[in-house]
Design a protein around this motif. Structure first.
Motif, PDB file in Angstrom:
ATOM      1  N   GLY A   1       0.801  -1.220   0.000  1.00  0.00           N
ATOM      2  CA  GLY A   1       0.000   0.000   0.000  1.00  0.00           C
ATOM      3  C   GLY A   1       0.832   1.267   0.000  1.00  0.00           C
ATOM      4  N   VAL A   2       2.072   1.182   0.510  1.00  0.00           N
ATOM      5  CA  VAL A   2       2.934   2.366   0.524  1.00  0.00           C
ATOM      6  C   VAL A   2       3.153   2.911  -0.884  1.00  0.00           C
ATOM      7  N   HIS A   3       3.192   2.033  -1.877  1.00  0.00           N
ATOM      8  CA  HIS A   3       3.358   2.483  -3.256  1.00  0.00           C
ATOM      9  C   HIS A   3       2.169   3.328  -3.698  1.00  0.00           C
ATOM     10  N   MET A   4       0.971   2.901  -3.327  1.00  0.00           N
ATOM     11  CA  MET A   4      -0.231   3.631  -3.716  1.00  0.00           C
ATOM     12  C   MET A   4      -0.329   4.973  -2.983  1.00  0.00           C
ATOM     13  N   ILE A   5       0.034   4.957  -1.712  1.00  0.00           N
ATOM     14  CA  ILE A   5       0.025   6.207  -0.948  1.00  0.00           C
ATOM     15  C   ILE A   5       0.994   7.207  -1.566  1.00  0.00           C
ATOM     16  N   ASP A   6       2.197   6.754  -1.870  1.00  0.00           N
ATOM     17  CA  ASP A   6       3.187   7.645  -2.480  1.00  0.00           C
ATOM     18  C   ASP A   6       2.713   8.131  -3.843  1.00  0.00           C
ATOM     19  N   LEU A   7       2.114   7.246  -4.623  1.00  0.00           N
ATOM     20  CA  LEU A   7       1.625   7.620  -5.948  1.00  0.00           C
ATOM     21  C   LEU A   7       0.551   8.697  -5.834  1.00  0.00           C
ATOM     22  N   PHE A   8      -0.424   8.498  -4.929  1.00  0.00           N
ATOM     23  CA  PHE A   8      -1.486   9.490  -4.776  1.00  0.00           C
ATOM     24  C   PHE A   8      -0.928  10.811  -4.243  1.00  0.00           C
ATOM     25  N   GLN A   9      -0.052  10.736  -3.244  1.00  0.00           N
ATOM     26  CA  GLN A   9       0.493  11.968  -2.671  1.00  0.00           C
ATOM     27  C   GLN A   9       1.295  12.746  -3.711  1.00  0.00           C
ATOM     28  N   THR A  10       2.023  12.043  -4.572  1.00  0.00           N
ATOM     29  CA  THR A  10       2.804  12.693  -5.621  1.00  0.00           C
ATOM     30  C   THR A  10       1.892  13.338  -6.656  1.00  0.00           C
ATOM     31  N   LEU A  11       0.855  12.619  -7.072  1.00  0.00           N
ATOM     32  CA  LEU A  11      -0.048  13.132  -8.102  1.00  0.00           C
ATOM     33  C   LEU A  11      -0.918  14.273  -7.596  1.00  0.00           C
ATOM     34  N   SER A  12      -1.287  14.236  -6.319  1.00  0.00           N
ATOM     35  CA  SER A  12      -2.203  15.242  -5.786  1.00  0.00           C
ATOM     36  C   SER A  12      -1.539  16.602  -5.611  1.00  0.00           C
ATOM     37  N   CYS A  13      -0.190  16.623  -5.500  1.00  0.00           N
ATOM     38  CA  CYS A  13       0.551  17.880  -5.303  1.00  0.00           C
ATOM     39  C   CYS A  13       0.024  18.645  -4.095  1.00  0.00           C
ATOM     40  N   SER A  14      -0.387  17.936  -3.061  1.00  0.00           N
ATOM     41  CA  SER A  14      -0.964  18.575  -1.886  1.00  0.00           C
ATOM     42  C   SER A  14      -0.711  17.712  -0.665  1.00  0.00           C
TER      43      SER A  14
ATOM     44  N   ARG B   1      12.919  11.232   3.329  1.00  0.00           N
ATOM     45  CA  ARG B   1      11.828  12.174   3.586  1.00  0.00           C
ATOM     46  C   ARG B   1      10.520  11.659   3.005  1.00  0.00           C
ATOM     47  N   ASP B   2      10.592  11.111   1.817  1.00  0.00           N
ATOM     48  CA  ASP B   2       9.399  10.550   1.181  1.00  0.00           C
ATOM     49  C   ASP B   2       8.914   9.317   1.930  1.00  0.00           C
ATOM     50  N   ALA B   3       9.862   8.462   2.335  1.00  0.00           N
ATOM     51  CA  ALA B   3       9.497   7.247   3.067  1.00  0.00           C
ATOM     52  C   ALA B   3       8.852   7.591   4.403  1.00  0.00           C
ATOM     53  N   ALA B   4       9.387   8.614   5.105  1.00  0.00           N
ATOM     54  CA  ALA B   4       8.817   9.017   6.396  1.00  0.00           C
ATOM     55  C   ALA B   4       7.413   9.575   6.220  1.00  0.00           C
ATOM     56  N   ALA B   5       7.203  10.366   5.169  1.00  0.00           N
ATOM     57  CA  ALA B   5       5.872  10.937   4.912  1.00  0.00           C
ATOM     58  C   ALA B   5       4.848   9.839   4.656  1.00  0.00           C
ATOM     59  N   VAL B   6       5.245   8.831   3.896  1.00  0.00           N
ATOM     60  CA  VAL B   6       4.345   7.717   3.616  1.00  0.00           C
ATOM     61  C   VAL B   6       4.071   6.909   4.875  1.00  0.00           C
ATOM     62  N   LEU B   7       5.120   6.647   5.659  1.00  0.00           N
ATOM     63  CA  LEU B   7       4.950   5.838   6.860  1.00  0.00           C
ATOM     64  C   LEU B   7       4.085   6.557   7.899  1.00  0.00           C
ATOM     65  N   GLN B   8       4.126   7.873   7.928  1.00  0.00           N
ATOM     66  CA  GLN B   8       3.244   8.627   8.823  1.00  0.00           C
ATOM     67  C   GLN B   8       1.783   8.362   8.469  1.00  0.00           C
ATOM     68  N   LEU B   9       1.495   8.276   7.180  1.00  0.00           N
ATOM     69  CA  LEU B   9       0.122   8.003   6.740  1.00  0.00           C
ATOM     70  C   LEU B   9      -0.267   6.556   7.014  1.00  0.00           C
ATOM     71  N   VAL B  10       0.677   5.638   6.879  1.00  0.00           N
ATOM     72  CA  VAL B  10       0.416   4.240   7.221  1.00  0.00           C
ATOM     73  C   VAL B  10       0.063   4.122   8.702  1.00  0.00           C
ATOM     74  N   GLU B  11       0.827   4.783   9.558  1.00  0.00           N
ATOM     75  CA  GLU B  11       0.545   4.754  10.995  1.00  0.00           C
ATOM     76  C   GLU B  11      -0.841   5.320  11.295  1.00  0.00           C
ATOM     77  N   ALA B  12      -1.185   6.409  10.626  1.00  0.00           N
ATOM     78  CA  ALA B  12      -2.495   7.011  10.843  1.00  0.00           C
ATOM     79  C   ALA B  12      -3.611   6.066  10.403  1.00  0.00           C
ATOM     80  N   ALA B  13      -3.405   5.377   9.292  1.00  0.00           N
ATOM     81  CA  ALA B  13      -4.411   4.438   8.801  1.00  0.00           C
ATOM     82  C   ALA B  13      -4.595   3.277   9.763  1.00  0.00           C
TER      83      ALA B  13
END
Length: 335
Positions: free
Chosen positions: A178-191, A308-320
């Motif tokens: 799922g980390v791949h999908m989170i990173d993909l969405f976060q990159t595409l959303s530009c937000s 930095r990218d890995a930490a941002a994704v893992l923060q969202l994984v923890e929240a989920a």
């Protein structure tokens, strides 16, 4: 010829790197494998030594680059060791099981101006190129990704039983695929993603990790992403997983199709349809990642993703995971 070390090779992704490394002409000068399972055979293949630990390898060899695998829980310790020795490296995601640990690594790597690459391979994929393509890339409004991998038994067959233990792996399909999908969405959303909610189940295999999870992500821009991932795809000959998606971006709508992406948009003469061939077999992108890492290091350029990218994704994984454990409560994030 670049001198390369392979660290903690008892990992199911290692075979995805080997062919590209052989073709690149690098010299494999050492391998570490605490499990003594895959390392000896790889050492024979490359005519090099196999060490029980990364520490032992670094005591005998001075690699110019390392590719790091191993158990999720061990990754921060290995990363700190390589940073302390000044060795550039690429490390498999998720780089740890706690966002705080990976954030510490990001700070340390920045202070040392170290080269670190993380294989968020969707950044190299046809999917990313098609959606971001064109002279004027548009911001994603909403997106849905579904990635259903094979059953947990495949990790037993691969010799990685620790992947089914939450305390060592950090979780199940979300922290793994799922980390791949989170990173993909976060990159595409530009937000920035500001809120997360999730539901999960572990009733199928009765393991400490989830079998299936669905996650909703809300961006500061208002964009919404949903991600479904699981270890519930049957073991089938010739098929490993289900991967589907749909993305709305401006006046474009993208959706996965057989062997490609359907692009639907508002044209001057009405609705226009286009089919763009695309490769969805993510395993193939790891060879591209190897080539990218070698070129980025040679050119002194940035890697596709870092701590930095890995930490941002893992923060969202923890929240989920927190949301799922609390019955789907929305977790508000501060950045």
């Amino acid at each position: 010829m670049k001198k390369v070390a392979l660290i903690d090779t008892a990992h199911w992704h290692v075979p995805l790197y080997i062919d590209a490394l052989e073709k690149s002409g690098v010299e494999i000068i050492g391998i570490s494998d605490p499990t003594d399972t895959t390392g000896p055979a790889l050492a024979r293949k490359f005519g090099t030594a196999c060490f029980a630990t990364c520490e032992q390898l670094l005591a005998h060899e001075r690699p110019e680059l390392a590719f790091v695998f191993g158990r999720h829980i061990d990754m921060p310790r290995t990363a700190n060791l390589l940073l302390d020795h000044g060795v550039p490296f690429a490390m498999e995601k998720p780089c740890g099981i706690r966002a705080a640990d990976v954030q510490q690594l990001a700070l340390k790597a920045a202070q040392k101006q170290a080269f670190v690459a993380i294989p968020f391979v969707f950044r190299l994929s046809d999917t990313m190129k098609v959606i971001q393509g064109g002279e004027d890339p548009v911001r994603v409004d909403h997106a849905s990704f579904r990635f259903i991998a094979g059953p947990p038994s495949r990790y037993l067959r691969a010799g990685n039983p620790w992947m089914l233990e939450r305390d060592i792996a950090g979780g199940g399909p979300l922290i793994n695929v799922g980390v791949h999908m989170i990173d993909l969405f976060q990159t595409l959303s530009c937000s920035k993603i500001v809120a997360v909610s999730a539901f999960s189940t572990a009733l199928i295999n009765n393991l400490s990790i989830e079998d299936f999870i669905t996650v909703a992500l809300q961006c500061a821009s208002g964009a919404i992403g949903t991600i479904e991932c699981g270890y519930t795809f049957p073991s089938a000959s010739g098929q490993q997983r289900e991967f589907t998606f749909s993305v709305r971006a401006g006046n474009h709508f993208f959706r996965s199709a057989d062997k490609g992406i359907e692009v639907i948009r508002d044209g001057v003469n009405g609705i226009e349809h286009e089919f763009v061939p695309a490769e969805f077999e993510t395993d193939l992108y790891y060879a591209d990642f190897v080539r990218h890492v070698l070129k980025a290091l040679q050119d002194d350029s940035l890697a596709i993703a870092d701590f930095r990218d890995a930490a941002a994704v893992l923060q969202l994984v923890e929240a989920a995971y927190k949301s799922a454990s609390e019955g789907g409560r929305t977790i508000q994030l501060s950045h």
